[in-house]
Design a protein around this motif. Sequence first.
Motif, PDB file in Angstrom:
ATOM      1  N   TRP A 162     -32.548   9.895  -1.997  1.00  0.00           N
ATOM      2  CA  TRP A 162     -32.381  10.595  -0.712  1.00  0.00           C
ATOM      3  C   TRP A 162     -30.899  10.720  -0.429  1.00  0.00           C
ATOM      4  N   GLU A 163     -30.468  11.925  -0.179  1.00  0.00           N
ATOM      5  CA  GLU A 163     -29.080  12.120   0.235  1.00  0.00           C
ATOM      6  C   GLU A 163     -29.052  12.744   1.625  1.00  0.00           C
ATOM      7  N   VAL A 164     -28.247  12.185   2.486  1.00  0.00           N
ATOM      8  CA  VAL A 164     -28.125  12.692   3.855  1.00  0.00           C
ATOM      9  C   VAL A 164     -26.658  12.959   4.167  1.00  0.00           C
ATOM     10  N   THR A 165     -26.383  14.104   4.734  1.00  0.00           N
ATOM     11  CA  THR A 165     -25.079  14.306   5.359  1.00  0.00           C
ATOM     12  C   THR A 165     -25.288  14.193   6.862  1.00  0.00           C
ATOM     13  N   VAL A 166     -24.581  13.250   7.458  1.00  0.00           N
ATOM     14  CA  VAL A 166     -24.706  13.019   8.898  1.00  0.00           C
ATOM     15  C   VAL A 166     -23.587  13.806   9.586  1.00  0.00           C
ATOM     16  N   PRO A 206     -33.945   4.239  -1.614  1.00  0.00           N
ATOM     17  CA  PRO A 206     -32.767   4.644  -2.389  1.00  0.00           C
ATOM     18  C   PRO A 206     -32.037   5.783  -1.685  1.00  0.00           C
ATOM     19  N   ILE A 207     -31.156   5.438  -0.789  1.00  0.00           N
ATOM     20  CA  ILE A 207     -30.549   6.446   0.084  1.00  0.00           C
ATOM     21  C   ILE A 207     -29.029   6.371  -0.014  1.00  0.00           C
ATOM     22  N   ALA A 208     -28.385   7.534  -0.025  1.00  0.00           N
ATOM     23  CA  ALA A 208     -26.916   7.601  -0.003  1.00  0.00           C
ATOM     24  C   ALA A 208     -26.531   8.576   1.102  1.00  0.00           C
ATOM     25  N   THR A 209     -25.538   8.200   1.900  1.00  0.00           N
ATOM     26  CA  THR A 209     -25.175   9.018   3.059  1.00  0.00           C
ATOM     27  C   THR A 209     -23.686   9.341   3.052  1.00  0.00           C
ATOM     28  N   THR A 210     -23.363  10.508   3.587  1.00  0.00           N
ATOM     29  CA  THR A 210     -21.966  10.858   3.847  1.00  0.00           C
ATOM     30  C   THR A 210     -21.917  11.402   5.272  1.00  0.00           C
ATOM     31  N   ALA A 211     -20.723  11.457   5.859  1.00  0.00           N
ATOM     32  CA  ALA A 211     -20.660  11.867   7.263  1.00  0.00           C
ATOM     33  C   ALA A 211     -19.412  12.693   7.548  1.00  0.00           C
ATOM     34  N   VAL A 212     -19.552  13.622   8.498  1.00  0.00           N
ATOM     35  CA  VAL A 212     -18.399  14.318   9.072  1.00  0.00           C
ATOM     36  C   VAL A 212     -18.541  14.257  10.589  1.00  0.00           C
ATOM     37  N   HIS A 220     -26.368  14.326  17.189  1.00  0.00           N
ATOM     38  CA  HIS A 220     -26.031  14.359  15.762  1.00  0.00           C
ATOM     39  C   HIS A 220     -27.052  15.266  15.061  1.00  0.00           C
ATOM     40  N   VAL A 221     -26.678  15.778  13.884  1.00  0.00           N
ATOM     41  CA  VAL A 221     -27.645  16.494  13.033  1.00  0.00           C
ATOM     42  C   VAL A 221     -27.571  15.910  11.625  1.00  0.00           C
ATOM     43  N   HIS A 222     -28.742  15.644  11.026  1.00  0.00           N
ATOM     44  CA  HIS A 222     -28.809  15.137   9.648  1.00  0.00           C
ATOM     45  C   HIS A 222     -29.280  16.256   8.731  1.00  0.00           C
ATOM     46  N   VAL A 223     -28.566  16.446   7.640  1.00  0.00           N
ATOM     47  CA  VAL A 223     -28.971  17.408   6.611  1.00  0.00           C
ATOM     48  C   VAL A 223     -29.511  16.585   5.445  1.00  0.00           C
ATOM     49  N   ASN A 224     -30.820  16.656   5.228  1.00  0.00           N
ATOM     50  CA  ASN A 224     -31.491  15.748   4.290  1.00  0.00           C
ATOM     51  C   ASN A 224     -31.963  16.452   3.026  1.00  0.00           C
ATOM     52  N   HIS A 225     -31.779  15.793   1.891  1.00  0.00           N
ATOM     53  CA  HIS A 225     -32.390  16.221   0.630  1.00  0.00           C
ATOM     54  C   HIS A 225     -33.041  14.984   0.026  1.00  0.00           C
ATOM     55  N   ASP A 293     -38.624  18.191  -4.413  1.00  0.00           N
ATOM     56  CA  ASP A 293     -37.442  18.194  -3.551  1.00  0.00           C
ATOM     57  C   ASP A 293     -37.785  18.635  -2.130  1.00  0.00           C
ATOM     58  N   LEU A 294     -37.576  17.712  -1.214  1.00  0.00           N
ATOM     59  CA  LEU A 294     -37.816  17.999   0.208  1.00  0.00           C
ATOM     60  C   LEU A 294     -36.471  18.165   0.904  1.00  0.00           C
ATOM     61  N   TYR A 295     -36.332  19.281   1.612  1.00  0.00           N
ATOM     62  CA  TYR A 295     -35.138  19.514   2.416  1.00  0.00           C
ATOM     63  C   TYR A 295     -35.569  19.530   3.880  1.00  0.00           C
ATOM     64  N   PHE A 296     -34.850  18.835   4.718  1.00  0.00           N
ATOM     65  CA  PHE A 296     -35.142  19.003   6.153  1.00  0.00           C
ATOM     66  C   PHE A 296     -33.933  18.637   6.999  1.00  0.00           C
ATOM     67  N   PHE A 297     -33.881  19.298   8.167  1.00  0.00           N
ATOM     68  CA  PHE A 297     -32.869  18.972   9.183  1.00  0.00           C
ATOM     69  C   PHE A 297     -33.534  18.104  10.250  1.00  0.00           C
ATOM     70  N   GLN A 298     -32.759  17.209  10.847  1.00  0.00           N
ATOM     71  CA  GLN A 298     -33.241  16.577  12.074  1.00  0.00           C
ATOM     72  C   GLN A 298     -32.053  16.332  12.995  1.00  0.00           C
TER      73      GLN A 298
END
Length: 351
Positions: A162-166, A206-212, A220-225, A293-298
Amino acid sequence: MVVRVAVNGYGTIGKRVADAIARQSDMELVGVSKTRPSSEARMARDRGYPLYVAGEGKPEEFRAAGLEVSGTLSDLLSKCDVVVDCAPEKQGLANKALYDRVGVRAIWQGGEKAHIAEHSFNALANYRECLGAHRLRVVSCNTTGIARAGAILQRAYGVEHWEVTVVRRAADPGESRKGPINGILPTFTLPSHHGPDVRTVLPDLPIATTAVVVPTTLMHVHVNHVRLRDPPSQEEAIREEFRKHPRFVLFQDWQHIEGTPQVIEWARDLGRSRNDVMENVLWSSGIRLEGKDLYFFQAIHQESIVVPENIDAIRAMFQLETDPLVSMARTDRSLGILPTAAPQGSSPSRE
Ligand code: NAD
């Protein structure tokens, strides 16, 4: 049993948690503490919450402002079964020595490190593990949002990666001294701290995150893959999975909720206290499944998403309810949070 609860620190999170405690029939708000007189302190008094002086605060300053106080934080701690620490981040650790001395149970917020408590807490992820604990930490707003979605996806399909951009809001609406006001700031801790923090409640994710950080105060908005281990054959099954669980809102195209400004407007129009949105906000069109592959915004309302979790943490701690879904339903009814499957936009039904 009615649990006597104190709230230490009456700011963004503390005032909301205090209001939520006051609405629970199995809890009594015995008081809130402030370090100095302010309009928030007056609001606490006007709401009938006994006011105590915390930290370096001086009772005479409160009296000079026309605010009668019921004592100091030590007095408040002697009257409660548990204190919910809502002081600024890192201050909670300094407060721990006092709680330990008095021997009172405590709940901290996500600004503290995980080792302050026996468990980090999220109602959907690990409520049962926290039953009977004396020290809990409710994880931060972003971690709460990821942990809710993570608990659901991990249980239903398994997660390979799981990769998330926060995309983080720069400040809360009431904070006028923070920025940026024009710029996008990458967070140079790579990966960001959110991934390890999520694993304090879902250790195997198993998650890795990055943030701006971006110049907004709303959410906040999360861009998830997410790569699912055992994905459903139909994309709609993912939406159904979210709908089956509490504390999610799924907006449809016809609602024209294009982003966070409309989410907050929706909350305003519903007459929600302080425009709060305590659910994870998803969009039906913002969910896409391609093979595994699941993509979603929250979107995550940073000021309020942790409020129901604090209530459930108290219930888990005192074993007032052993089933997380029963506790969550009870909390949500009291706070006007509709079940996820309910038609969006309808008025909250109250207990
Ligand atoms: P805040 O600054 O809005 O409120 C903190 C309150 O504590 C203020 O009223 C302050 O006067 C008071 N205070 C200061 N020193 C104190 C002391 N020594 N003892 C008791 N109270 C004291 O902070 P906040 O945003 O409500 O954050 C509180 C906690 O919640 C932090 O751990 C933070 O990381 C976490 N949190 C914040 C958000 C958010 O977006 N605001 C979201 C989730 C979690």
